[in-house]
Design a protein around this motif. Structure first.
Motif, PDB file in Angstrom:
ATOM      1  N   ALA A 255      -2.876   7.968 -10.673  1.00  0.00           N
ATOM      2  CA  ALA A 255      -2.351   8.090  -9.318  1.00  0.00           C
ATOM      3  C   ALA A 255      -2.251   6.705  -8.697  1.00  0.00           C
ATOM      4  N   LYS A 256      -1.173   6.506  -7.966  1.00  0.00           N
ATOM      5  CA  LYS A 256      -0.935   5.223  -7.316  1.00  0.00           C
ATOM      6  C   LYS A 256      -1.744   5.148  -6.025  1.00  0.00           C
ATOM      7  N   ILE A 257      -2.406   4.023  -5.820  1.00  0.00           N
ATOM      8  CA  ILE A 257      -3.210   3.821  -4.621  1.00  0.00           C
ATOM      9  C   ILE A 257      -2.287   3.510  -3.454  1.00  0.00           C
ATOM     10  N   ARG A 258      -2.463   4.191  -2.344  1.00  0.00           N
ATOM     11  CA  ARG A 258      -1.670   3.952  -1.139  1.00  0.00           C
ATOM     12  C   ARG A 258      -2.571   3.319  -0.092  1.00  0.00           C
ATOM     13  N   TYR A 259      -2.080   2.302   0.566  1.00  0.00           N
ATOM     14  CA  TYR A 259      -2.839   1.586   1.579  1.00  0.00           C
ATOM     15  C   TYR A 259      -2.301   1.901   2.967  1.00  0.00           C
ATOM     16  N   VAL A 260      -3.127   1.687   3.959  1.00  0.00           N
ATOM     17  CA  VAL A 260      -2.729   1.865   5.351  1.00  0.00           C
ATOM     18  C   VAL A 260      -1.829   0.697   5.735  1.00  0.00           C
TER      19      VAL A 260
END
Length: 120
Positions: free
Chosen positions: A1-6
């Motif tokens: 899964a790709k990490i999503r940042y704020v």
């Protein structure tokens, strides 16, 4: 899964797009892939696709921060004609950029356009 940042609301990239590096890479790829090729109307579309994929991969390896890329390769037979290529898009002149690279042989001309669109 790709990490999503704020979202950071930062409006500039840490590693900006450098058109001279991209132009050199694209020019080298065009030279290597097309140096021995002859124009053929049937195989040209697949050749354009493979060259554009290779250019896209090379540009992504340069790891410019916060850019998405569009690569377009056009191969046209030399038959004594003139050629005009035009493109239109919504553009942020401060952050977006583009590069073109050209290769010319005895039988055809190849033109690669690489657009780098800033993405937050």
């Amino acid at each position: 899964a790709k990490i999503r940042y704020v979202n950071t609301y930062r409006l500039e990239s840490r590693k900006k797009f450098r058109d001279c590096l991209v132009r050199d890479k694209a020019q080298a790829i065009l030279m290597n892939k097309l140096q021995q090729a002859k124009y053929d109307g049937i195989s040209s579309p697949s050749l354009c696709a493979s060259v554009s994929e290779e250019i896209l991969k090379a540009v992504k390896e340069l790891d410019f921060d916060r850019y998405k890329y569009v690569v377009s390769v056009l191969i046209v037979e030399k038959a004594g004609q003139a050629m005009n290529v035009a493109s239109r898009w919504v553009w942020d002149a401060q952050r977006d950029s583009w590069v073109s690279a050209k290769f010319e042989s005895e039988t055809f001309i190849a033109l690669a356009l690489i657009m780098a669109c800033y993405y937050d």
